[in-house]
Scaffold this motif. Structure first.
Motif, mmCIF file in Angstrom:
data_model
loop_
_atom_site.group_PDB
_atom_site.id
_atom_site.type_symbol
_atom_site.label_atom_id
_atom_site.label_comp_id
_atom_site.label_asym_id
_atom_site.label_seq_id
_atom_site.Cartn_x
_atom_site.Cartn_y
_atom_site.Cartn_z
ATOM 1 N N UNK A 115 0.771 -1.212 0.075
ATOM 2 C CA UNK A 115 0.056 -0.214 -0.325
ATOM 3 C C UNK A 115 0.884 1.286 0.257
ATOM 4 N N UNK A 116 -0.001 2.563 -0.173
ATOM 5 C CA UNK A 116 0.947 3.962 0.065
ATOM 6 C C UNK A 116 1.335 4.267 1.128
ATOM 7 N N UNK A 117 1.226 3.871 2.317
ATOM 8 C CA UNK A 117 1.218 4.321 3.875
ATOM 9 C C UNK A 117 0.740 4.886 4.345
ATOM 10 N N UNK A 118 0.409 4.678 5.722
ATOM 11 C CA UNK A 118 -0.590 5.747 6.573
ATOM 12 C C UNK A 118 0.731 6.136 7.814
ATOM 13 N N UNK A 119 0.103 7.924 7.637
ATOM 14 C CA UNK A 119 0.790 7.528 9.195
ATOM 15 C C UNK A 119 0.670 7.877 10.416
ATOM 16 N N UNK A 120 1.496 7.238 11.615
ATOM 17 C CA UNK A 120 0.676 7.399 12.786
ATOM 18 C C UNK A 120 1.949 8.370 13.127
ATOM 19 N N UNK A 121 1.494 9.010 14.283
ATOM 20 C CA UNK A 121 2.575 9.622 15.063
ATOM 21 C C UNK A 121 2.133 9.909 16.269
ATOM 22 N N UNK A 122 2.796 9.437 17.092
ATOM 23 C CA UNK A 122 2.660 9.150 18.947
ATOM 24 C C UNK A 122 3.509 10.288 19.846
ATOM 25 N N UNK A 123 2.345 11.045 20.077
ATOM 26 C CA UNK A 123 3.409 11.514 20.965
ATOM 27 C C UNK A 123 3.595 11.687 22.440
ATOM 28 N N UNK A 124 4.460 12.408 23.284
ATOM 29 C CA UNK A 124 4.948 12.138 24.153
ATOM 30 C C UNK A 124 4.155 13.029 25.468
#
Length: 124
Positions: A115-124
């Protein structure tokens, strides 16, 4: 040619949850199973989880107990439920499928389509 479309990425605080989905446009290209990988900036693409339609499930050690992979009844959809997310889970997440039968599901070259990818961002 099959298309894999991911969805469900986003920004979440540490400890939160996200659910990723991936659908293949043609299930003949996903007849053995599907997998999830992720790639953080400056790092190689790494295995996260995989599911086979014969009942096999595998996880990377870093996500065991926090992530759950599952498949849809039509065998062309895969989900990744991600709980207790950590900042180190931040990456682009890719789903993948294969048309070759094999016993290994955790290597990038085990898969034929991405797939084209999906961004996952986890903030602290």
């Amino acid at each position: 040619q099959v298309q894999l479309v991911e969805s469900g990425g986003g920004l979440v605080q540490a400890g939160g949850s996200l659910r990723l989905s991936c659908a293949a446009s043609d299930r003949t290209f996903s007849r053995y199973g599907m997998g999830w990988f992720r790639q953080a900036p400056g790092k190689e693409r790494a295995f996260v989880a995989a599911i086979t339609w014969s009942g096999g499930i595998d996880y990377a050690d870093s996500v065991k107990g926090r992530f759950t992979v599952s498949g849809g009844n039509a065998k062309n959809t895969v989900y990744l439920q991600m709980n207790s997310l950590k900042p180190e889970d931040t990456a682009v997440y890719y789903c993948a499928t294969r048309v070759r039968y094999g016993s290994s599901w955790s290597q990038v070259n085990d898969y034929d389509y991405w797939g084209q990818g999906t961004q996952v961002t986890v903030s602290s």
